[in-house]
Design an enzyme around this catalytic site. Structure first.
Site, PDB file in Angstrom:
ATOM      1  N   TYR A  45      27.708 -35.481  11.053  1.00 18.63           N
ATOM      2  CA  TYR A  45      27.095 -35.131   9.631  1.00 18.63           C
ATOM      3  C   TYR A  45      28.010 -34.761   8.683  1.00 18.63           C
ATOM      4  O   TYR A  45      28.866 -33.635   9.084  1.00 18.63           O
ATOM      5  CB  TYR A  45      25.918 -34.461   9.886  1.00 18.63           C
ATOM      6  CG  TYR A  45      25.403 -33.967   8.555  1.00 18.63           C
ATOM      7  CD1 TYR A  45      24.689 -34.875   7.860  1.00 18.63           C
ATOM      8  CD2 TYR A  45      25.709 -32.676   8.157  1.00 18.63           C
ATOM      9  CE1 TYR A  45      24.121 -34.395   6.497  1.00 18.63           C
ATOM     10  CE2 TYR A  45      24.940 -32.191   6.820  1.00 18.63           C
ATOM     11  CZ  TYR A  45      24.550 -33.269   5.962  1.00 18.63           C
ATOM     12  OH  TYR A  45      23.908 -33.110   4.917  1.00 18.63           O
ATOM     13  N   HIS A  75      26.076 -33.177  -7.228  1.00 24.98           N
ATOM     14  CA  HIS A  75      24.982 -31.813  -7.004  1.00 24.98           C
ATOM     15  C   HIS A  75      25.395 -30.929  -8.108  1.00 24.98           C
ATOM     16  O   HIS A  75      24.675 -30.092  -8.023  1.00 24.98           O
ATOM     17  CB  HIS A  75      25.537 -31.281  -5.577  1.00 24.98           C
ATOM     18  CG  HIS A  75      24.976 -32.008  -4.364  1.00 24.98           C
ATOM     19  ND1 HIS A  75      25.327 -33.328  -4.341  1.00 24.98           N
ATOM     20  CD2 HIS A  75      24.303 -31.741  -3.342  1.00 24.98           C
ATOM     21  CE1 HIS A  75      24.833 -33.858  -3.160  1.00 24.98           C
ATOM     22  NE2 HIS A  75      24.164 -32.730  -2.451  1.00 24.98           N
ATOM     23  N   ASN A 187      27.622 -26.286   0.681  1.00 28.82           N
ATOM     24  CA  ASN A 187      26.967 -25.550   1.449  1.00 28.82           C
ATOM     25  C   ASN A 187      27.455 -24.063   1.525  1.00 28.82           C
ATOM     26  O   ASN A 187      28.718 -23.680   1.484  1.00 28.82           O
ATOM     27  CB  ASN A 187      27.072 -26.107   3.107  1.00 28.82           C
ATOM     28  CG  ASN A 187      26.021 -27.148   3.387  1.00 28.82           C
ATOM     29  OD1 ASN A 187      26.027 -27.546   4.260  1.00 28.82           O
ATOM     30  ND2 ASN A 187      25.184 -27.326   2.585  1.00 28.82           N
ATOM     31  N   TYR A 269       1.978  13.626  -9.571  1.00 28.06           N
ATOM     32  CA  TYR A 269       2.717  13.101  -8.638  1.00 28.06           C
ATOM     33  C   TYR A 269       4.320  12.626  -8.929  1.00 28.06           C
ATOM     34  O   TYR A 269       5.139  12.653  -8.188  1.00 28.06           O
ATOM     35  CB  TYR A 269       2.056  11.944  -7.808  1.00 28.06           C
ATOM     36  CG  TYR A 269       0.949  12.025  -7.247  1.00 28.06           C
ATOM     37  CD1 TYR A 269       0.395  13.610  -6.972  1.00 28.06           C
ATOM     38  CD2 TYR A 269       0.016  11.068  -6.605  1.00 28.06           C
ATOM     39  CE1 TYR A 269      -0.752  13.992  -6.178  1.00 28.06           C
ATOM     40  CE2 TYR A 269      -1.026  11.461  -5.883  1.00 28.06           C
ATOM     41  CZ  TYR A 269      -1.763  12.842  -5.456  1.00 28.06           C
ATOM     42  OH  TYR A 269      -2.603  12.978  -4.879  1.00 28.06           O
ATOM     43  N   ARG A 272       6.259  15.599  -8.584  1.00 27.85           N
ATOM     44  CA  ARG A 272       5.902  16.271  -7.121  1.00 27.85           C
ATOM     45  C   ARG A 272       6.335  15.276  -5.930  1.00 27.85           C
ATOM     46  O   ARG A 272       7.079  15.736  -4.934  1.00 27.85           O
ATOM     47  CB  ARG A 272       4.633  16.678  -6.787  1.00 27.85           C
ATOM     48  CG  ARG A 272       4.542  17.504  -5.597  1.00 27.85           C
ATOM     49  CD  ARG A 272       3.027  18.238  -5.544  1.00 27.85           C
ATOM     50  NE  ARG A 272       2.124  17.693  -6.329  1.00 27.85           N
ATOM     51  CZ  ARG A 272       0.899  17.389  -5.885  1.00 27.85           C
ATOM     52  NH1 ARG A 272       0.571  17.560  -4.520  1.00 27.85           N
ATOM     53  NH2 ARG A 272      -0.124  17.138  -6.464  1.00 27.85           N
ATOM     54  N   PHE A 318      23.288 -22.117   6.470  1.00 26.74           N
ATOM     55  CA  PHE A 318      22.990 -22.272   4.792  1.00 26.74           C
ATOM     56  C   PHE A 318      21.486 -21.773   4.547  1.00 26.74           C
ATOM     57  O   PHE A 318      21.354 -21.539   3.311  1.00 26.74           O
ATOM     58  CB  PHE A 318      23.114 -23.580   4.447  1.00 26.74           C
ATOM     59  CG  PHE A 318      22.533 -24.715   5.113  1.00 26.74           C
ATOM     60  CD1 PHE A 318      21.187 -24.727   4.985  1.00 26.74           C
ATOM     61  CD2 PHE A 318      23.048 -25.596   5.697  1.00 26.74           C
ATOM     62  CE1 PHE A 318      20.352 -25.588   5.603  1.00 26.74           C
ATOM     63  CE2 PHE A 318      22.404 -26.632   6.730  1.00 26.74           C
ATOM     64  CZ  PHE A 318      20.862 -26.674   6.633  1.00 26.74           C
ATOM     65  N   GLU A 402      14.683 -31.772   4.141  1.00 31.33           N
ATOM     66  CA  GLU A 402      14.981 -30.263   3.934  1.00 31.33           C
ATOM     67  C   GLU A 402      13.511 -29.897   3.417  1.00 31.33           C
ATOM     68  O   GLU A 402      13.171 -29.940   2.398  1.00 31.33           O
ATOM     69  CB  GLU A 402      16.038 -30.245   2.733  1.00 31.33           C
ATOM     70  CG  GLU A 402      17.101 -30.576   3.225  1.00 31.33           C
ATOM     71  CD  GLU A 402      18.279 -30.838   2.085  1.00 31.33           C
ATOM     72  OE1 GLU A 402      18.058 -30.220   1.106  1.00 31.33           O
ATOM     73  OE2 GLU A 402      19.534 -31.476   2.249  1.00 31.33           O
TER      74      GLU A 402
END
Length: 492
Positions: A45, A75, A187, A269, A272, A318, A402
């Site tokens: 792959y 990409h 990646n 508060y 404090r 990844f 994915e």
């Protein structure tokens, strides 16, 4: 590599270089992969196959360089606003770090080019939108990698130019990407990680400032010191709570204001409970720091190459889920510093404890500090909206291959907005707190607080009557930004 080391690299503008050990690991891994390609004919792959749901498409050997270049080109689909250059530089640093372990199969020349880009401030133009936070930060890392093949744009010497123009200026030739290299570059989690490191460094500084500004507000409000005594915190010993109480006690040392008689029995508060609220944020920062330090010292591309075992493993390092959860947690924790800060500002302008309404002389003809609290409230509410977690979301991509993603990139970018917003809220509180403190004269606070306020007053004078407070708020923000703190103080 620690967060502290990264801060040192940034502040001292240190150059990067590979150790001999790192060079050897990179070269050994590349040689192993080349040899494996010569003796292995089965599909592996990302090395001799397509990507994502195209993982079953085998690619001929003569097209492997084109395959990697096409991966980077196809990409690079980022959009939205441009990533700040300081974060792009962190992306380069973290990508170099990850590739240096020798499990990614890149050429030494590729890593050396990235190092040159870092050292010479040749910073690719990257965009904030496009990463799902799994399969790595594909789109932003593609833009980071484009200049290696002579494409995309870079920031260089104060201007944005194309990589082609850069190559002409420097006499560079493009890197001929070998098998697996494009995937190794794209990646990884360096977009999320770079944002996370940037956000974390700023959050630690703001955590310190929240204690300091909150203490100035306490003094201006004529508050009590008893809630910060160690006895109450030892019986509920959260580390951040203990640290906050001790810091505020130290900041008050020598103050005339804190020891005067006639104090109210209790404070609201927001004064404090500073140890409990600020302290919880500190504990969260430490958790987030641990997560990001693990990540930046990891190999996060795919597949991973193991020479001794003679294995190329396609796994999922990844996937950004640890970072997605950490970014959401950081945003929530830092937003709380803004939330409680805005409440202290509200108390200071309310005409209580002998302070004039809206902290100004002749309220009525002067509106004084009425509207800065509106601004702080608006920002605090915006943070509540931004703190909806990104990590609870997912969406299917790549034809179902994915099918679960982290959305950590969205969370990381959103977290930066929250951190920047808290800086503004604290700056507004500082503006109010110093004004309130001036109404307590001639009594003095501690030497530390008085010296800090004196430095602040050189930038932002006391407000006698209404003026353009936008300018004061901006100067207050810049005062916090420009205040240099030792690492020992920030990461205490």
């Amino acid at each position: 590599m620690t967060i502290e080391i990264i801060q040192e690299i940034i502040l001292e503008q240190k150059d990067l270089a590979l150790s001999n050990e790192a060079k050897e690991k990179i070269e050994k891994c590349r040689a192993y992969l080349d040899d494996k390609m010569n003796r292995e004919f089965n599909p592996i792959y990302g090395i001799n196959t397509g990507f994502g749901s195209l993982c079953n498409v085998k690619i001929d050997k003569e097209n492997l360089t084109l395959l990697q270049e096409n991966l980077v080109r196809s990409h690079a689909c980022g959009t939205g606003s441009v990533v700040p250059q300081e974060i792009v530089k962190l992306m380069l640093l973290l990508k170099i770090q990850s590739l240096s372990y020798g499990h990614s199969g890149v050429q030494l020349a590729t890593v050396q080019r990235l190092i040159t880009m870092y050292n010479e401030d040749i910073l690719p133009v990257v965009y904030t939108q496009g990463s799902l936070g799994a399969s790595g930060d594909l789109a932003p890392l593609a833009h980071l990698a484009l200049p290696l093949i002579g494409e995309g744009k870079v920031n260089y010497k104060g201007e944005v130019i194309t990589a082609a123009v850069l190559f002409d200026k420097l006499g560079w030739k493009k890197i001929a990407l070998q098998s697996k290299e494009g995937l190794a570059l794209l990646n990884g989690t360096q977009f999320m990680s770079a944002y996370g490191v940037h956000n974390l460094l700023k959050a630690y500084k703001l955590s310190y400032f929240a204690d300091v500004v909150g203490t100035i507000s306490l003094e201006g409000f004529n508050g009590n010191s008893s809630p910060f005594l160690a006895f109450s915190h030892i019986i509920r010993p959260h580390n951040g709570q203990l640290l906050t109480a001790a810091r505020i006690t130290s900041l008050l040392e020598g103050s005339q204001l804190i020891t005067q008689e006639g104090k109210a029995v209790q404070d609201p508060y927001s004064f404090r409970c500073m140890p409990q609220v600020h302290g919880a944020t500190k504990d969260t920062l430490d958790f987030v720091k641990k997560t990001f330090e693990t990540e930046i010292n990891s190999v996060t591309d795919n597949p991973n190459i193991f020479i001794e075992e003679d294995m190329v493993i396609s796994a999922g390092n990844f996937h950004g889920q640890p970072l997605a959860l950490a970014a959401d947690y950081l945003a929530i924790a830092i937003a709380e510093l803004g939330s409680i800060s805005e409440r202290r500002t509200y108390q200071l302008i309310s005409g209580l404890r002998g302070l004039p309404a809206f902290l100004v002389n002749e309220p009525g003809i002067n509106s004084g500090f009425m509207i800065p609290q509106y601004t702080a409230a608006s920002i605090a509410s915006a943070n509540k909206q931004l703190c909806t977690p990104s990590s609870i979301d997912s969406i299917v991509s790549s034809n179902g291959q994915e099918d679960h993603v982290s959305m950590g990139a969205n969370g990381a970018v959103k977290c930066k907005t929250v951190v920047d917003n808290v800086e503004r809220i604290l700056a507004i509180e500082l503006l109010n707190a110093t004004q309130a403190l001036d109404y307590r004269k001639p009594l003095r606070s501690s030497d530390f607080i008085e010296s800090l306020v004196m430095a602040y007053r050189k930038e932002v004078p006391f407000v006698e009557k209404d003026r353009l407070l936008h300018d004061d708020i901006q100067k207050s923000i810049e005062f916090i930004q420009n205040f240099v703190l030792d690492a020992e103080v920030i990461f205490e």
